[in-house]
Design an enzyme around this catalytic site. Structure first.
Site, PDB file in Angstrom:
ATOM      1  N   ASP A  83       0.682  -1.120  -0.030  1.00 53.37           N
ATOM      2  CA  ASP A  83       0.002   0.069   0.121  1.00 53.37           C
ATOM      3  C   ASP A  83       0.716   1.167   0.093  1.00 53.37           C
ATOM      4  O   ASP A  83       1.759   1.488   0.914  1.00 53.37           O
ATOM      5  CB  ASP A  83      -0.881  -0.096   1.299  1.00 53.37           C
ATOM      6  N   ASP A 100       2.954   4.644  -5.411  1.00 54.88           N
ATOM      7  CA  ASP A 100       2.602   5.825  -5.231  1.00 54.88           C
ATOM      8  C   ASP A 100       3.497   6.885  -5.508  1.00 54.88           C
ATOM      9  O   ASP A 100       4.223   7.554  -4.653  1.00 54.88           O
ATOM     10  CB  ASP A 100       2.141   5.924  -3.500  1.00 54.88           C
ATOM     11  N   HIS A 127      -9.337   4.927  -1.837  1.00 51.80           N
ATOM     12  CA  HIS A 127      -8.595   5.034  -0.477  1.00 51.80           C
ATOM     13  C   HIS A 127      -9.401   5.763   0.452  1.00 51.80           C
ATOM     14  O   HIS A 127     -10.371   6.405   0.207  1.00 51.80           O
ATOM     15  CB  HIS A 127      -7.368   5.792  -0.812  1.00 51.80           C
ATOM     16  N   GLY A 128      -9.018   5.723   1.635  1.00 52.63           N
ATOM     17  CA  GLY A 128      -9.605   6.401   2.606  1.00 52.63           C
ATOM     18  C   GLY A 128     -11.176   5.873   3.109  1.00 52.63           C
ATOM     19  O   GLY A 128     -12.085   6.616   3.206  1.00 52.63           O
ATOM     20  N   GLY A 129     -11.406   4.425   3.085  1.00 55.53           N
ATOM     21  CA  GLY A 129     -12.573   3.733   3.059  1.00 55.53           C
ATOM     22  C   GLY A 129     -13.493   4.218   4.282  1.00 55.53           C
ATOM     23  O   GLY A 129     -14.500   3.876   4.579  1.00 55.53           O
ATOM     24  N   ASN A 139     -10.109   0.702   0.309  1.00 59.51           N
ATOM     25  CA  ASN A 139      -9.168   0.440   1.164  1.00 59.51           C
ATOM     26  C   ASN A 139      -9.637   0.864   2.496  1.00 59.51           C
ATOM     27  O   ASN A 139     -10.279   2.029   2.779  1.00 59.51           O
ATOM     28  CB  ASN A 139      -8.092   1.473   0.959  1.00 59.51           C
ATOM     29  N   ASN A 143      -8.702   0.873   6.577  1.00 54.49           N
ATOM     30  CA  ASN A 143      -7.526   0.584   7.467  1.00 54.49           C
ATOM     31  C   ASN A 143      -7.874   1.121   8.957  1.00 54.49           C
ATOM     32  O   ASN A 143      -8.024   0.648  10.122  1.00 54.49           O
ATOM     33  CB  ASN A 143      -6.312   1.325   7.149  1.00 54.49           C
TER      34      ASN A 143
HETATM   35  P1  13P Z   1      -8.490   4.676   6.029  1.00 57.78           P
HETATM   36  O1  13P Z   1      -7.407   4.508   7.016  1.00 57.78           O
HETATM   37  O2  13P Z   1      -8.965   6.027   5.960  1.00 57.78           O
HETATM   38  O3  13P Z   1      -9.622   3.481   6.054  1.00 57.78           O
HETATM   39  O4  13P Z   1      -7.798   4.392   4.478  1.00 57.78           O
HETATM   40  C1  13P Z   1      -7.017   3.442   4.322  1.00 57.78           C
HETATM   41  C2  13P Z   1      -6.378   3.279   2.926  1.00 57.78           C
HETATM   42  O5  13P Z   1      -6.985   4.097   2.213  1.00 57.78           O
HETATM   43  C3  13P Z   1      -5.037   2.569   3.004  1.00 57.78           C
HETATM   44  O6  13P Z   1      -4.329   3.089   1.739  1.00 57.78           O
END
Ligand code: 13P
Length: 293
Positions: free
Chosen positions: A84, A105, A207-209, A229, A231
């Site tokens: 990632d 990236d 990203h940033g799910g 994604n 996290n």
């Molecule tokens: P979040 O931490 O906001 O869920 O984003 C995860 C992500 O996009 C990893 O690349």
């Protein structure tokens, strides 16, 4: 067996659902996500950031652990091990370590350099059967100490990067890593439409799910986001469950508790179960359940 993400994301794109990338931090995370994907009959992508890779002892440790766990747990759904937000060196290290997919990236580099390095990495990844994700336009928020605003990618730049042969593309549409600020204005669906048109239907990556309202997630999938994604969400539920366990005195060796609740297998269990519940919820939202029958 671990696979690259090309086929699972093409199928997701054609079938109008998304595959979750859940980032891993340790053995508990990995086991919780793999078992949940298997239970839900869902393909899954395990994301590893440079920082998490280092924390776990290095990319080779991660690849060995994930491969062995996939085998020993009898996982039969497609599992992809994906770097990632890698830089150039991390991409090379993950190709060498046995990952099945990388993300380069280059979004913070001058565009010409992003193009040049992406070109080289597409060749190296494809030579070894890995899939490769690239990024155009920084994604907002902070991850591994890198901060950016919620940028919206330029469709023309997206088209140029896709033409290099990448398998899926992270294109910012106002999404942000981590917890969304209260004044966040939401995803830019007009931008998503333009990017999807300009890139000819390649699977796109959101990203940033964490923290995006469910209706916006569903619209993003309709608009071509085939990989989402997550996290922070798993970190939050893991922390909350562990704190609750400790606050209830269950880990206290001096109290009346004779259950040895400080044993890591007990101490980490509530967090483990919380990750499983969160991953299940996301798989259902993304619609990838029963897609790996
Ligand atoms: P979040 O931490 O906001 O869920 O984003 C995860 C992500 O996009 C990893 O690349």
């Amino acid at each position: 067996m671990l696979v690259n993400a090309t086929r699972m994301l093409r199928e997701a794109h054609d079938g109008h659902y998304a595959v979750g990338q859940f980032n891993i931090n340790n053995l508990e995370w990995t086991k919780a996500i793999l078992l949940t994907a298997q239970e839900m009959k869902s393909p899954v992508i395990l994301g590893v950031s440079g920082g998490a890779g280092k924390y776990m002892g290095g990319f080779k440790v991660v690849a060995a652990m994930v491969k062995a766990m996939d085998e020993c747990l009898g996982i039969t759904v497609p599992v992809c091990l994906h770097l990632d937000h890698g830089n150039y060196e991390q991409c090379l290290a993950c190709i060498e370590a046995g990952f099945t997919s990388i993300m380069f990236d280059g979004s913070s580099l001058p565009f010409a350099e992003n193009v040049q390095k992406t070109t080289e990495l597409v060749r190296l990844a494809h030579d070894k059967g890995l899939s490769i994700e690239a990024e155009v336009g920084a994604i907002g928020g902070t991850e591994d100490g890198i901060t950016a605003d919620g940028e919206v990618a330029d469709p023309a730049e997206c088209a140029k990067i896709v033409a290099l042969g990448v398998d899926f593309l992270a294109a910012g549409i106002g999404n942000i890593h981590g917890i969304y600020p209260e004044n966040w204005t939401g995803l830019h669906f007009d931008a998503l439409e333009n990017i999807q048109k300009a890139t000819g239907g390649i699977p796109l990556v959101l990203h940033g799910g964490t923290g995006i309202p469910d209706d916006q997630i569903r619209n993003a999938i309709k608009g071509g986001m085939s990989k989402i994604n997550v996290n922070t969400d798993c970190q939050l539920v893991f922390a909350a469950a562990t704190i609750e366990y400790c606050a209830a005195g269950k880990a206290d060796p001096t109290g009346a508790n004779k259950e040895k609740g400080y044993d890591p297998r007990k101490l980490l269990k509530p967090g483990f179960l919380a990750i499983q519940a969160k991953v299940k919820e996301k798989i259902l939202l993304f619609g990838s359940d029963n897609k790996a029958c």
